[in-house]
Design an enzyme around this catalytic site. Structure first.
Site, mmCIF file in Angstrom:
data_model
loop_
_atom_site.group_PDB
_atom_site.id
_atom_site.type_symbol
_atom_site.label_atom_id
_atom_site.label_comp_id
_atom_site.label_asym_id
_atom_site.label_seq_id
_atom_site.Cartn_x
_atom_site.Cartn_y
_atom_site.Cartn_z
ATOM 1 N N ARG A 180 63.355 7.954 77.223
ATOM 2 C CA ARG A 180 62.885 9.196 76.824
ATOM 3 C C ARG A 180 63.894 10.305 76.935
ATOM 4 N NH1 ARG A 180 62.790 11.179 80.809
ATOM 5 N NH2 ARG A 180 62.518 13.378 79.943
ATOM 6 N N GLY A 181 63.943 11.206 76.358
ATOM 7 C CA GLY A 181 64.884 12.435 76.605
ATOM 8 C C GLY A 181 65.963 12.211 75.490
ATOM 9 N N ALA A 182 66.206 13.411 75.006
ATOM 10 C CA ALA A 182 66.891 13.397 73.638
ATOM 11 C C ALA A 182 68.290 12.756 73.636
ATOM 12 C CB ALA A 182 67.021 14.806 73.495
ATOM 13 N N ASN A 198 61.511 21.865 72.579
ATOM 14 C CA ASN A 198 61.740 21.242 73.674
ATOM 15 C C ASN A 198 60.308 20.849 74.270
ATOM 16 O OD1 ASN A 198 63.388 20.344 75.894
ATOM 17 N ND2 ASN A 198 62.388 21.656 77.209
ATOM 18 N N LYS A 199 60.096 20.225 75.324
ATOM 19 C CA LYS A 199 58.758 19.481 75.909
ATOM 20 C C LYS A 199 57.591 20.530 75.669
ATOM 21 C CE LYS A 199 58.006 16.319 76.454
ATOM 22 N NZ LYS A 199 57.356 15.425 75.524
ATOM 23 N N GLN A 227 56.493 14.202 82.944
ATOM 24 C CA GLN A 227 57.849 13.898 83.386
ATOM 25 C C GLN A 227 58.561 14.467 84.653
ATOM 26 O OE1 GLN A 227 56.549 14.597 80.418
ATOM 27 N NE2 GLN A 227 57.664 13.394 78.650
ATOM 28 N N ARG A 270 61.070 8.326 66.499
ATOM 29 C CA ARG A 270 60.601 9.564 67.172
ATOM 30 C C ARG A 270 61.258 10.811 66.405
ATOM 31 N NH1 ARG A 270 60.152 10.699 73.669
ATOM 32 N NH2 ARG A 270 58.467 12.134 72.801
ATOM 33 N N ASP A 299 65.576 19.557 72.363
ATOM 34 C CA ASP A 299 65.445 18.317 71.593
ATOM 35 C C ASP A 299 66.014 18.638 70.094
ATOM 36 O OD1 ASP A 299 62.986 17.782 73.631
ATOM 37 O OD2 ASP A 299 63.838 16.079 72.807
HETATM 38 O O1 MRU Z 1 59.107 13.575 75.341
HETATM 39 P P1 MRU Z 1 60.418 13.589 76.063
HETATM 40 O O2 MRU Z 1 60.321 13.138 77.492
HETATM 41 O O3 MRU Z 1 61.500 12.601 75.464
HETATM 42 O O4 MRU Z 1 60.991 14.949 76.085
HETATM 43 C C1 MRU Z 1 62.089 15.127 76.679
HETATM 44 C C2 MRU Z 1 62.300 16.608 76.625
HETATM 45 O O5 MRU Z 1 61.768 17.484 75.998
HETATM 46 C C3 MRU Z 1 63.680 16.999 77.540
HETATM 47 O O6 MRU Z 1 63.487 18.066 78.010
HETATM 48 C C4 MRU Z 1 64.641 17.333 76.634
HETATM 49 O O7 MRU Z 1 64.610 16.000 75.668
HETATM 50 C C5 MRU Z 1 66.116 17.473 77.193
HETATM 51 S S1 MRU Z 1 66.429 16.123 77.955
HETATM 52 C C6 MRU Z 1 68.120 16.271 78.312
#
Ligand code: MRU
Length: 347
Positions: A46-48, A247-248, A196, A89, A237
């Site tokens: 996970r994470g962009a 973002n999250k 997270q 996603r 994201d």
């Molecule tokens: O749902 P996730 O855990 O994939 O969400 C991740 C985030 O929102 C991060 O903050 C974002 O992707 C930046 S990661 C460098």
């Protein structure tokens, strides 16, 4: 301890299974694009930037099982895999960005046989992964002048090595500031509902020896008022042309609290997170995730049976609450429409 969220091993992809952290450090192996798409959807990875790189390797896997002499079938497999991976996603633009970059490379007319396609796919996916690490280190360098000595910094979600191929974006900044002796202290939002922050960011900061405390997401206002916070730094994201940033979930609330307290609020992201094709954040699709992520903590149900639940995984922070957007090409300040375009053009 060293760990890598994503790694190509001989003929397959190895992913650190983030669902088991902080209790277990386990890796799983993936041999098909379908398996990788599922791992992205289920948040093994996970994470962009990390899901972008994983999808790139997913396309390498699409070419593993085709006959050596069937180029047409190979390109059909690649296109099917690209559609599947992109749909895993919807919010993080890095996923589509990485898949489109792979497709551009594989449509090179010079690649005339399946062997050449396989080699090109692997070297492009590896380039995406290696560039990600270099870019993250540059983001951290660019951010250093913004971090005062003894800074108290609020961080949301996980944006570290786990959310990228290595090093991280917003968390990479905190890590670098610590390594350069700035004596930073992180307030780590736990980041409901997938935690997270509590599970992953806290675990990473322990590895790096950065002092921190985990707080509940709703505590940041309290700490800004009582303890004093120097800045907030979060990842992204998808960033629209006007600077609106997805973002999250919870990032928007944090930005509003920071704005009310006059605390600078920074977004850190690679240029691959910019989506200049959309004018503002209203065009960003927000992923809705399953209700049990909210109604349950682990296997334990915390809501009354039958209670309705909403679970948007991301929110959009309007650009007006963002102090600056830190990228590998420099820092964009308002008006973002101009500064982001300038940074994108300079790359
Ligand atoms: O749902 P996730 O855990 O994939 O969400 C991740 C985030 O929102 C991060 O903050 C974002 O992707 C930046 S990661 C460098």
């Amino acid at each position: 301890m060293t760990f890598r969220s994503i790694e190509w091993v001989e003929d397959h992809l190895r992913l650190l299974d983030q669902r088991h952290l902080p209790h277990r450090l386990t890796y799983s192996d993936y041999y098909s694009p379908h398996e990788v798409a599922e791992a992205i959807h289920n948040m093994v990875v996970r994470g962009a930037p990390a899901i972008g790189a994983a999808a790139a390797f997913g396309l390498v896997l699409a070419l593993q099982s085709v006959d050596d002499d069937d180029v047409i079938e190979a390109m059909t497999q690649v296109q099917d895999a690209a559609d599947l991976l992109k749909a895993a996603r919807p919010t993080a633009v890095n996923l589509a960005w990485a898949v489109d970059r792979m497709l551009r490379r594989l449509h090179d007319p010079e690649l005339r046989d399946v062997k050449a396609l396989r080699e090109a796919a692997l070297s492009e996916a590896q380039a995406i992964a290696e560039e990600d690490v270099r870019i993250n280190r540059q983001i951290a360098e660019n951010a250093l002048p913004l971090i005062p000595d003894k800074a108290v910094i609020v961080h949301h979600c996980n944006t570290g090595s786990l959310a990228t191929v290595d090093y991280g974006t917003a968390l990479g900044i905190i890590r670098t500031a610590h390594e350069r002796g700035k004596k930073v202290f992180a307030l780590v939002d736990e980041t409901r509902p997938r935690l997270q922050g509590a599970r992953l960011t806290a675990w990473e900061l322990q590895q790096y020896g950065v002092p921190f405390k985990v707080i509940v997401d709703s505590a940041s206002g309290h700490f800004m008022r009582t303890m004093g916070v120097d800045l907030c730094v979060v990842g992204a994201d998808r960033i629209a042309a006007n600077g609106d940033t997805a973002n999250k979930i919870g990032t928007y609330n944090l930005a509003l609290v920071a704005w009310a307290h006059g605390v600078p609020f920074y977004v850190a992201a690679p240029l691959s997170t910019l989506d200049l094709s959309i004018p503002d954040g209203s065009h960003i699709q927000i992923e809705e995730r399953p209700p049990h992520e909210v109604s349950h903590v682990g296997d334990f149900q915390i809501t009354p049976a039958g209670a309705a639940v909403a679970n948007p995984a991301f929110d959009v922070t309007p650009a007006q609450y963002i102090t600056g957007i830190i990228t590998e090409a420099g820092i964009a300040y308002p008006p973002f429409r101009l500064s982001l375009q300038r940074l994108a053009d300079s790359a």
